[in-house]
Design an enzyme around this catalytic site. Structure first.
Site, PDB file in Angstrom:
ATOM      1  N   LYS A  13       0.808  -1.183   0.071  1.00 41.94           N
ATOM      2  CA  LYS A  13       0.065   0.014  -0.037  1.00 41.94           C
ATOM      3  C   LYS A  13       0.798   1.332   0.078  1.00 41.94           C
ATOM      4  O   LYS A  13       2.102   1.025   0.326  1.00 41.94           O
ATOM      5  CB  LYS A  13      -0.869  -0.110   1.214  1.00 41.94           C
ATOM      6  CG  LYS A  13      -0.078   0.216   2.617  1.00 41.94           C
ATOM      7  CD  LYS A  13      -1.159   0.470   3.556  1.00 41.94           C
ATOM      8  CE  LYS A  13      -2.139  -0.455   3.959  1.00 41.94           C
ATOM      9  NZ  LYS A  13      -2.877  -0.336   5.094  1.00 41.94           N
ATOM     10  N   LYS A  50      -7.380  -6.065  -1.445  1.00 37.84           N
ATOM     11  CA  LYS A  50      -8.195  -5.383  -0.489  1.00 37.84           C
ATOM     12  C   LYS A  50      -8.777  -4.298  -0.838  1.00 37.84           C
ATOM     13  O   LYS A  50      -8.177  -3.433  -1.619  1.00 37.84           O
ATOM     14  CB  LYS A  50      -6.954  -4.939   0.759  1.00 37.84           C
ATOM     15  CG  LYS A  50      -6.407  -6.416   1.429  1.00 37.84           C
ATOM     16  CD  LYS A  50      -5.357  -5.807   2.410  1.00 37.84           C
ATOM     17  CE  LYS A  50      -5.793  -4.928   3.493  1.00 37.84           C
ATOM     18  NZ  LYS A  50      -4.568  -4.392   4.176  1.00 37.84           N
TER      19      LYS A  50
END
Length: 249
Positions: A29, A91
């Site tokens: 991320k 995700k």
């Protein structure tokens, strides 16, 4: 069973450090662009390649970025693009709102393994949580959107967090927690007994957007692996870290 550690990284060097440091999952991320900030696709592919070249078989997840729930087509496009980069799990953030059910159904129908991440800042819709838990997904997580407001344990009462974990597990799903967690939160994390817990803030020497610090990661792993968190602790750079033999002060 011990709680497994998901460590969030933003570069190949950080990913390899997480691998060497004992992470159970590696999560990709960009923390500087939001709670679930997405990395450029080329960087995701490069990190996955670096891990596989290093012989890693650890599961790798990646976020799609902060895409509004109302943009279902945009969410699905991002899931497809990120999933095609070689990650094991994609995700997707789930805000509280009426669109959550349709988004969850669409994610469950994807060709990629998806973990919806419920954002706890406005409280949890337990009907949506139960709905997600009953779908063919790769797991269900809870996290926070605003890391400046404190940890997951500041965002939700302990009873709600336990209800979240119990609801997901009762449906046979894997369950994870995250949200500005630090080493001193580990006793509370262990009390919840999720399958995995996500960390970024705890392993950075500064803000969560700064570089991963190998010593902090080692300390986190050492404490998490222990059967009980030691009661004698010290401060390392302002972070509460139990004394672990062989680690720098």
């Amino acid at each position: 069973m011990a709680v497994q550690l998901l460590v969030s990284v933003r570069t190949a060097d950080e990913a390899l450090a997480a691998l060497r440091g004992g992470a159970d999952f590696i999560d990709l991320k960009e923390p500087r662009t939001g709670a679930l900030g997405g990395l450029p696709r080329a960087i995701i592919r490069g990190i996955v390649a670096a891990l596989r070249e290093a012989g890693s078989t650890l599961p790798v997840s990646a976020t799609i970025g902060d895409v509004p729930l109302g943009d279902l087509n945009g969410i699905l496009d991002c899931v497809g693009a990120v999933g095609s980069c070689g990650v094991d799990i994609v995700k997707v953030g789930i805000e509280r709102g009426p669109q959550a059910f349709a988004v969850l159904d669409a994610l469950a129908a994807c060709s990629h393994d998806v973990v919806p991440v419920f954002l706890a800042d406005q409280g949890l819709d337990f009907a949506a949580v139960a709905h997600a838990a009953g779908l063919p997904l790769a797991g269900v997580m809870v996290d926070t959107a605003d890391k400046r407001a404190g940890s997951l344990f500041d965002a939700l009462p302990a009873a709600d967090l336990q209800r979240f974990v119990d609801t997901v597990r009762a449906a046979g799903q894997r369950v994870g927690v995250a949200g500005a967690l630090r080493v001193h939160h580990l006793p509370a994390v262990h009390a919840l007994a999720p399958d995995f817990a996500g960390f970024r803030s705890a392993v950075c020497n500064g803000s969560r957007g700064s570089a991963l610090d190998a010593a902090r990661l080692q300390a986190l792993v050492a404490v998490a692996r222990a059967s009980a968190v030691p009661t004698v602790a010290r401060f390392m750079g302002g972070l509460r870290v139990p004394a672990v033999a062989g680690l720098p002060a």
